[in-house]
Write a protein that holds these residues in place. Structure first.
Motif, mmCIF file in Angstrom:
data_model
loop_
_atom_site.group_PDB
_atom_site.id
_atom_site.type_symbol
_atom_site.label_atom_id
_atom_site.label_comp_id
_atom_site.label_asym_id
_atom_site.label_seq_id
_atom_site.Cartn_x
_atom_site.Cartn_y
_atom_site.Cartn_z
ATOM 1 N N LYS A 23 0.829 -1.206 0.000
ATOM 2 C CA LYS A 23 0.000 0.000 0.000
ATOM 3 C C LYS A 23 0.868 1.263 0.000
ATOM 4 C CE LYS A 23 -4.072 -1.994 0.230
ATOM 5 N NZ LYS A 23 -5.107 -1.815 -0.822
ATOM 6 N N ASP A 78 -7.964 14.317 -4.238
ATOM 7 C CA ASP A 78 -9.163 13.472 -4.230
ATOM 8 C C ASP A 78 -8.822 12.022 -4.535
ATOM 9 O OD1 ASP A 78 -12.195 13.388 -4.187
ATOM 10 O OD2 ASP A 78 -11.783 12.498 -6.143
ATOM 11 N N THR A 79 -7.900 11.806 -5.460
ATOM 12 C CA THR A 79 -7.492 10.436 -5.781
ATOM 13 C C THR A 79 -6.850 9.763 -4.580
ATOM 14 O OG1 THR A 79 -7.163 10.945 -8.128
ATOM 15 C CG2 THR A 79 -6.004 9.027 -7.249
ATOM 16 N N THR A 135 -9.545 8.969 -1.888
ATOM 17 C CA THR A 135 -10.542 7.937 -2.192
ATOM 18 C C THR A 135 -9.954 6.605 -2.641
ATOM 19 O OG1 THR A 135 -10.750 8.769 -4.463
ATOM 20 C CG2 THR A 135 -12.275 9.646 -2.807
ATOM 21 N N ARG A 136 -8.813 6.646 -3.324
ATOM 22 C CA ARG A 136 -8.268 5.421 -3.913
ATOM 23 C C ARG A 136 -7.165 4.769 -3.086
ATOM 24 N NH1 ARG A 136 -12.092 4.051 -7.635
ATOM 25 N NH2 ARG A 136 -12.605 5.839 -8.962
ATOM 26 N N HIS A 137 -6.643 5.510 -2.117
ATOM 27 C CA HIS A 137 -5.506 4.965 -1.366
ATOM 28 C C HIS A 137 -5.797 4.799 0.115
ATOM 29 C CE1 HIS A 137 -2.454 4.958 -4.576
ATOM 30 N NE2 HIS A 137 -3.197 5.920 -5.086
ATOM 31 N N ARG A 138 -7.040 4.942 0.509
ATOM 32 C CA ARG A 138 -7.364 4.699 1.910
ATOM 33 C C ARG A 138 -7.158 3.219 2.219
ATOM 34 N NH1 ARG A 138 -13.284 6.651 3.031
ATOM 35 N NH2 ARG A 138 -12.405 8.531 2.085
#
Length: 327
Positions: free
Chosen positions: A248, A308-309, A312-315
């Motif tokens: 991650k 925003d990416t 939302t995409r890396h949480r």
């Protein structure tokens, strides 16, 4: 340095705050000379808030001595009431009488004033709060009495882990001035509810663990080990294989160096740029850390689409903090 639109104790708040946990014994014996240099360097660079705690051992006294040698404008000094009871109190609720027995809030505050060498605390926080305690009780009475007596300017709570929504009722109650909670790239959930709600009610939000205990710096590898007894011993292996965590982290490198010079800078930019975050606390007890962290937030903001990416995409929702405190 950038500053929040919300003041604490009538003073402007830098979007990056000096987290003084690094001056505790949890990182080994603190180097007072280096710590003093780091504090002065941070203040010289526009940092206006120092956050410490009774639980950080020598941190308060080291901060106090550093401030007595400081000739500039005094920063906001925030500390926390020492909580008592079993280690499990950090992982799941225990009775408030165990954690903050009657008189504990006042006794801890008076000791903090002595150690810091101050006549008044800018911000006093409970170092733990569970919604099972309700909104009122002797602990709140003691906080407000200290405020009424002029020994404390502002009061707040520090939440135990990632579950920021537990404080929604408290931040809207009008009883507190600040709330401290975990916010970082992997766990931005506080941005969904707690942060905007606190902001709309004039409650400061102090974000901590913005580097996820160092994991978001990229410095943790498969071979990284911590000494037995170190507060991070076993942390990154608490609930899942470490390789999952490292994958991650690795995925975030797509934003480096185009939008930030390092992973650490990316993590700091993300939290300090988030609307409603009053200040992001990070350990700057080494002078070089202070310089690097401040430089990171002084650079250009992340573009809105990139922010925003990442949000939302890396949480990567997990609760290592909770698991490591179960007895």
């Amino acid at each position: 340095m950038h500053y929040a639109d919300l003041e604490i104790a009538g003073k402007r708040v830098s979007r990056l705050g000096f987290g003084a946990m690094g001056l505790s014994h949890w990182f080994g014996t603190p180097d007072e000379s280096a710590g003093t240099t780091a504090i002065h360097r941070a203040l010289d660079s526009g940092v206006t808030l120092i956050d410490t705690a009774r639980a950080y051992g020598p941190s308060e006294s080291l901060v106090g001595r550093a401030l007595r040698g400081w000739t500039g404008e005094m920063p906001i000094v925030a500390t926390k009431v020492e909580s008592l009871g079993p280690r499990r109190r950090w992982g799941m609720p225990v009775d408030v009488e165990t954690v903050f027995p009657r008189g504990q809030v006042r006794a801890s505050a008076e000791l903090s004033l002595k150690e810091l060498g101050l006549d008044r605390l800018d911000l006093l926080q409970l170092h733990l709060w569970w919604p099972t305690w309700g909104l009122t009780g002797h602990w709140m009475d003691e906080l407000t009495e200290l405020k009424d007596e002029g020994l404390v300017d502002s009061i707040g709570v520090s939440l135990p882990d990632h579950r920021s929504d537990v404080a929604l009722g408290l931040v809207t109650s009008g009883l507190i001035d600040s709330v401290q909670t975990i916010v970082n790239i992997f766990d931005p959930l506080a941005l969904d509810a707690l942060v905007p709600l606190a902001h709309s009610h004039g409650v400061a939000v102090m974000a901590r663990c913005v580097l996820d205990e160092g994991g978001l710096t990229g410095a943790i590898t498969a071979d990284t080990a911590f000494p037995a007894g170190h507060y991070l011993d076993g942390y990154f292996d608490a609930t899942l294989p470490r390789d999952v965590y490292l994958d991650k982290v690795e995925a975030l490198r797509e934003f480096v160096p185009e939008y930030a010079p390092s992973l650490a800078a990316l993590a700091l930019k993300f939290v300090t740029q988030a609307g409603g975050i009053t200040t992001a606390l990070t350990s700057m007890h080494q002078p070089e850390h202070a310089v690097a962290n401040i430089a990171a937030v002084e650079g250009p903001d992340l573009p809105d689409d990139v922010f925003d990416t990442i949000r939302t995409r890396h949480r990567f929702i997990k609760n290592f903090n909770n698991a490591t405190h179960w007895d």
